[in-house]
Design an enzyme around this catalytic site. Sequence first.
Site, PDB file in Angstrom:
ATOM      1  CD  GLU A 107      11.669 -53.798  32.201  1.00 38.28           C
ATOM      2  OE1 GLU A 107      12.230 -52.979  31.459  1.00 38.28           O
ATOM      3  OE2 GLU A 107      10.433 -53.849  32.330  1.00 38.28           O
TER       4      GLU A 107
ATOM      5  NE  ARG B 267       4.227 -45.276  11.804  1.00 36.42           N
ATOM      6  CZ  ARG B 267       5.170 -45.721  12.620  1.00 36.42           C
ATOM      7  NH1 ARG B 267       5.256 -45.258  13.838  1.00 36.42           N
ATOM      8  NH2 ARG B 267       6.027 -46.641  12.233  1.00 36.42           N
TER       9      ARG B 267
ATOM     10  CB  ILE C 253      14.920 -47.372  16.803  1.00 33.45           C
ATOM     11  CG1 ILE C 253      13.751 -48.350  16.975  1.00 33.45           C
ATOM     12  CG2 ILE C 253      16.237 -48.034  17.208  1.00 33.45           C
ATOM     13  CD1 ILE C 253      13.917 -49.667  16.233  1.00 33.45           C
TER      14      ILE C 253
END
Lengths: 410, 465
Positions: B35, B296, B446
């Site tokens: 990370e 959207r 997700i």
Amino acid sequence: MKQEEQCCQQRVGKSYYEVIFLNTNNLILIVGDDGVIVEANPKAYKVFQEQKLVGRFFGELLDLDSNILQIIKERYPFDQQHEIDVRIGNESLIFKMNVSPLLGDSNLTAGVIAILNDLTPEVDNRVLIESEMMCHVQEKAHLDKMLEMIFLSVGEGILLVDEDREIVRANSQASEIFGILEQKLCGEELEYLTDGEGMQILNGLFNSLVEGEKQQAEITGHYSNGHQFPIAVTVTRVDFRKRKFWPIIVRDITEQKEYEIKLQYEMKRSEEMNVTLSNVLKSIEKDRREREQQVKNKVKQSLLPSLQKMTKTNDLEIRSTYRELIAQQLIELTSGFESRLDAGLLKLTGTEIAICRVIQAGRSGKEICELMNLAFETLQTHRKNIRKKLGLRGRKVNLQAYLAGKNCDV
Amino acid sequence: MWDLEYDVVVVGSGFAGLATALEAHEGGATVIVLEKMHAPGGNSSISGGLVAAAASPLQEELGIVDSPELLAKDMFKAGQDMNHHDLVKIVAEQSTDALRWTIEKLGVEYKPCLNILGGHSVARTYNTANASGSGIIRPMLQACRKNNIQIRMKAMLSEIVRKPNGRVEGVVIKDGYLFPSGKSGTPLRIRARRGVVLATGGYSRDIAFRTIQNPILNEKIESTNQPGATAEGLVAALKIGATPIQLAHIQLGPWASSDEAGFGVGSMFSMLAGFPYGILVDARTGKRFVNELSDRRLRVDAMLKKKRFSIAITDSSGVRFASTLNKCLKRGVVRQYETIEQLAIENNIKLDNLLVTIERYNRSVSLGHDMDFGKPLQKDLQAIETPPFYAIRLTPKVHHCMGGVQIDREGRVLDIETHEPIPGLFAAGEVTGGIHGASRLGSVAITDCLVFGRIAGRNAANEPF
């Protein structure tokens, strides 16, 4: 009816304001009862450049959602100011519109006159003011940025907590300590970062601190993966706009704690070392005494009896054997009291060694037999073998006296 | 040659990366997660925690008829059929599986209700109990800790090592990297015996990269993402011959507040209350202009044409599911008004028009269908009439990158020349492209990350070496 004729009639009817109609800065549209524009002033033509106005639907021209005049009249009641948006080409203009009933010739009684005032400059002005506001906001943002830099460059974690125990600001160090990105950490409840006890301590501090006061505590921190670790917190209180805030400076003290534990361990160890040393000293002292005692014993038990025996006998050979024995005993006494193992003793069996020890202790033959549950003959055989192994066969040396100087702990 | 060695090297610690790591570990592989930021979780941890699942247990309980086919159909519609069908099918079919995995394996807690998000034809979206992606990320991190899966922070991918034989054998990272300083960190070579899995997310915050792909999205447009959402991971993959796909498709979120930075707390308010139970109005005209529950892209395109801001308005009945309401009010992101008049005046909206708009909308609600924009009206929808009223000022913000590297059904990255999988290289999540086409449906990201993260993890662990 032809449009030109309509126009003529119109002109005759309202000639008294013809001048205004032609020169005003407002847009004037006259609309028939069918919702179609029948007349427009030059300004209107100018604004709706290159567009045909007369004959078009009024509603369509002004984007009024309907072409039916009755609906338009309902939506835009007479003698009120209405703000409308009109798209002309690529541009969007804003007008203040006033709609009035048009009284006159029979076929126009249901028609209306619409006077439109171009508000676009005003709105543009509003936009200008908004953009000026933006400039000020940006300046403020610049200042914020400066503060932000300070906030971020501090080496320790900083959390700003409000009355709801919510974190309202956090720097990247705090983010790193708790394993939660700043964007998430801000808005997070403080209780996520510690345990019940930690929260209790913090709440206690929050409640007791007066503005400007500073307090410290050590509590447990929670990393985002559930790992728990010790943290040191410094809490202060700041009052701002009648609200209380508590800046918390956070330090991960895992390493410090580990160091402390290590240090404690070291201290304990060195204490133990001290104890050991004094024990060693004590045991040396004890040893010394024991050795003195041993010397005393040896003198008493071996040397003195040998001397006595030597003085009692007249046999020269025996005397010389005792002299040698005494000499050896003396050497052993003075040679650092080292109980050197005798090569001869090593040859002995377990039982023989055991017998030697008892002889050494000065027990009589009878006593030995009882003690070791041996027949007297057996003891005598053992004695013979012992003397043989120790090279005493044929020598007139008392076994007890010989063994007195030896270490029988084989 | 190598400083460290693992079976599977996962780059990125969001939903996709952690799902990969957990599955690869389950498959018996030694795993490290890299990370680049100083804290784990990436955008996933700040997201709204909305998970779409077709034919889910809650849908069954609530009597909502749904199927993977219907979810796929909705995805194609929003994606303008630019989606790669085989990948969409996998996401849709495994959506409920992935959801169950988070509940049963990770212990994630969800609210006991479903949400309907723009572009979905039924309510199929779960929301974590804390209305945040951290509700999933935390359990994932805990599982990693339990399984001793190391997550190395401040470890920035600088190169994917691909051998002349075509195989990816490891990565070079900058260890001790301090975002965003390009100079920080020291090189460290990590071998991946079985596979490298790229889960580096999107590039919404990479202004240079996104402006190249779509010049409209310049620095003036904000983003909902965390600052680390940049393109280096994607670029590293492109450098070794990965196939780029639909990089110009970058989604803006129509629900973000103009009164706070980033995703904030306002986005969830709009998604859970403002749009489904309220109206979206042009502040200049006081009129509605789009179906508040359309995809959207349609909403954003309509909003971007407006000269002033757009504002979502709802009332006390509309905010009953708005879990972030209190925080919104506290931060001034959502404002509360006793009357519509007050709302209109303070936001400088034409009162007459607004009243007409609300009246007309309420008439639609009582009729059961939207007369103007065809918004799907939910059964429990009520007229906007019960004070207090709530308003949130909105501005579109860059939110999600539909484009990325091309993967196959097994999560393997495809080579640009051969169109064959690059041996030893996998990818999952936002860094991949082609699943969502022109526009991603809310709450499917997700699901996508979990489904393909798990696939990539399983396959990387089984990759021979």
